[in-house]
Write a protein that holds these residues in place. Structure first.
Motif, mmCIF file in Angstrom:
data_model
loop_
_atom_site.group_PDB
_atom_site.id
_atom_site.type_symbol
_atom_site.label_atom_id
_atom_site.label_comp_id
_atom_site.label_asym_id
_atom_site.label_seq_id
_atom_site.Cartn_x
_atom_site.Cartn_y
_atom_site.Cartn_z
ATOM 1 N N UNK A 111 14.909 29.121 -8.501
ATOM 2 C CA UNK A 111 14.892 27.822 -7.235
ATOM 3 C C UNK A 111 13.349 27.751 -7.885
ATOM 4 N N UNK A 112 12.714 27.627 -8.581
ATOM 5 C CA UNK A 112 11.830 27.891 -9.245
ATOM 6 C C UNK A 112 11.916 25.977 -10.703
ATOM 7 N N UNK A 113 13.400 26.295 -10.166
ATOM 8 C CA UNK A 113 13.653 24.901 -11.198
ATOM 9 C C UNK A 113 14.597 23.958 -10.669
ATOM 10 N N UNK A 114 14.204 23.058 -11.253
ATOM 11 C CA UNK A 114 15.035 22.120 -10.311
ATOM 12 C C UNK A 114 17.129 22.118 -10.888
ATOM 13 N N UNK A 115 16.974 22.438 -12.153
ATOM 14 C CA UNK A 115 17.764 22.975 -12.873
ATOM 15 C C UNK A 115 18.420 24.340 -12.464
ATOM 16 N N UNK A 116 17.729 24.601 -12.231
ATOM 17 C CA UNK A 116 18.075 26.250 -11.792
ATOM 18 C C UNK A 116 18.541 26.210 -9.876
ATOM 19 N N UNK A 117 17.994 25.463 -9.566
ATOM 20 C CA UNK A 117 18.671 24.987 -8.296
ATOM 21 C C UNK A 117 19.547 24.077 -7.721
ATOM 22 N N UNK A 118 19.825 23.577 -9.011
ATOM 23 C CA UNK A 118 21.546 22.675 -9.345
ATOM 24 C C UNK A 118 22.245 23.570 -9.973
ATOM 25 N N UNK A 119 21.925 24.693 -10.241
ATOM 26 C CA UNK A 119 23.009 25.731 -10.877
ATOM 27 C C UNK A 119 23.549 26.913 -10.167
ATOM 28 N N UNK A 120 22.414 27.364 -8.819
ATOM 29 C CA UNK A 120 22.885 28.020 -7.904
ATOM 30 C C UNK A 120 24.107 26.913 -6.947
ATOM 31 N N UNK A 121 23.668 26.271 -6.364
ATOM 32 C CA UNK A 121 24.399 25.371 -5.223
ATOM 33 C C UNK A 121 25.771 24.756 -5.964
ATOM 34 N N UNK A 122 25.696 24.611 -6.871
ATOM 35 C CA UNK A 122 26.563 24.457 -7.813
ATOM 36 C C UNK A 122 27.385 25.830 -7.933
ATOM 37 N N UNK A 123 27.350 26.698 -8.632
ATOM 38 C CA UNK A 123 27.821 28.257 -7.924
ATOM 39 C C UNK A 123 28.143 28.069 -7.641
ATOM 40 N N UNK A 124 27.970 28.450 -6.152
ATOM 41 C CA UNK A 124 28.137 28.684 -4.584
ATOM 42 C C UNK A 124 29.045 27.853 -3.768
ATOM 43 N N UNK A 125 29.300 26.931 -4.542
ATOM 44 C CA UNK A 125 30.261 25.591 -3.848
ATOM 45 C C UNK A 125 31.481 25.264 -4.971
ATOM 46 N N UNK A 126 31.654 26.001 -6.002
ATOM 47 C CA UNK A 126 32.650 26.604 -6.877
ATOM 48 C C UNK A 126 33.437 27.353 -6.678
ATOM 49 N N UNK A 127 32.746 28.617 -6.545
ATOM 50 C CA UNK A 127 32.369 29.737 -5.951
ATOM 51 C C UNK A 127 33.484 29.744 -4.250
ATOM 52 N N UNK A 128 33.315 28.754 -3.220
ATOM 53 C CA UNK A 128 34.117 28.657 -2.614
ATOM 54 C C UNK A 128 35.282 28.452 -2.734
ATOM 55 N N UNK A 129 34.881 27.082 -3.401
ATOM 56 C CA UNK A 129 36.424 26.413 -3.630
ATOM 57 C C UNK A 129 37.269 27.197 -3.821
ATOM 58 N N UNK A 130 37.221 27.869 -5.126
ATOM 59 C CA UNK A 130 38.116 29.297 -5.756
ATOM 60 C C UNK A 130 38.904 29.535 -5.350
ATOM 61 N N UNK A 131 38.026 30.161 -3.983
ATOM 62 C CA UNK A 131 38.465 31.661 -2.691
ATOM 63 C C UNK A 131 39.196 30.903 -1.724
ATOM 64 N N UNK A 132 39.087 29.839 -1.282
ATOM 65 C CA UNK A 132 39.762 29.246 -0.370
ATOM 66 C C UNK A 132 40.733 28.382 -0.782
ATOM 67 N N UNK A 133 40.846 27.604 -1.651
ATOM 68 C CA UNK A 133 41.654 26.535 -2.346
ATOM 69 C C UNK A 133 42.070 27.349 -3.662
#
Length: 240
Positions: free
Chosen positions: A195-217
């Motif tokens: 959360x202290x790095x812009x790229x890290x925030x993007x990676x975390x948000x993208x990680x959750x969105x990608x994981x949710x997509x794989x789990x659901x679809x």
């Protein structure tokens, strides 16, 4: 003698106002707790995305987008703990066809020999399409052809749970049991300070969105379809 007017006795606040006040106090308490313990909670949020297993001597190293992946793979190859390095290569995309980017195999040929990996020390595996689902199919074919091999996958740390789920789905339990997931932290951030790095925030948000997509679809049917300019041009309306 007239009596002075009596002061009206204040009435207690309505019950509804008391409930609102209690709820606001409870909300304020929750906000304070979240703020005071934000670092441990955010570390837990990042840690959910991480799957990290210990590589064993003799594991073949597979590069899958890890930061400093070439350096880490070459280090394991030079010290003798990894007999081979694997590179997954899909069909050339538009930028590769235009000559803007190199293929994964071409980049490996440029990057690995200067780091001490001989040309016979790495293998480029052709995948049937682009995207992680087709990369998993490419690895499945190689594992089936090499029944005694074990693989250590070097992957991005906050993306490791998503890609492991994809690969386990494609590989099945038997082949997936021969694969270990080594989540490599970025040089600047990981699950402890993302959360202290812009790229890290993007990676975390993208990680959750990608994981949710794989789990659901599951697999996106259009993921492996390469952009073809000729086919795209045929879909455009013609001037009348």
């Amino acid at each position: 003698m007239s009596q002075p007017p009596s002061t009206p006795t204040p009435r207690p606040p309505p019950a509804r106002l008391k409930k609102v006040a209690l709820r606001l106090l409870a909300l304020a308490a929750v906000v304070c707790v979240l703020y005071l313990f934000r670092a441990p909670l955010l570390r837990v949020v990042g840690g959910v995305l991480v799957v990290d297993e210990t590589a064993q001597p003799g594991d073949v190293v597979l590069l899958l987008g890890a930061d400093r992946g070439y350096d880490l793979a070459a280090e394991r190859y030079r010290d003798g703990s990894a007999p081979r390095v694997l590179i997954l290569e899909g069909p050339p995309g538009r930028l590769v066809r235009l000559g803007v980017l190199d293929t994964a195999g071409a980049m490996a040929h440029k990057a690995l020999p200067p780091r001490g990996v001989t040309k016979g020390g790495f293998t480029v595996i052709a995948c049937p399409g682009s995207g992680d689902w087709n990369r998993a199919r490419g690895l499945r074919g190689w594992l089936e052809e090499n029944p005694d091999a074990r693989v250590a996958v070097l992957c991005e740390r906050l993306n490791s749970r998503r890609v492991r789920r994809i690969f386990r789905t494609v590989l099945g339990d038997e082949l997936a049991g021969r694969v270990r997931w080594c989540a490599v932290p970025n040089r600047e951030w990981d699950e402890t300070n993302w959360w202290q790095h812009k790229a890290g925030v993007f990676a975390c948000v993208n990680g959750y969105l990608g994981l949710a997509h794989v789990c659901v679809y599951g697999e996106n049917p259009t993921e492996s379809q390469a952009w073809n300019p000729d086919q795209y041009g045929q879909t455009l309306p013609r001037p009348q």
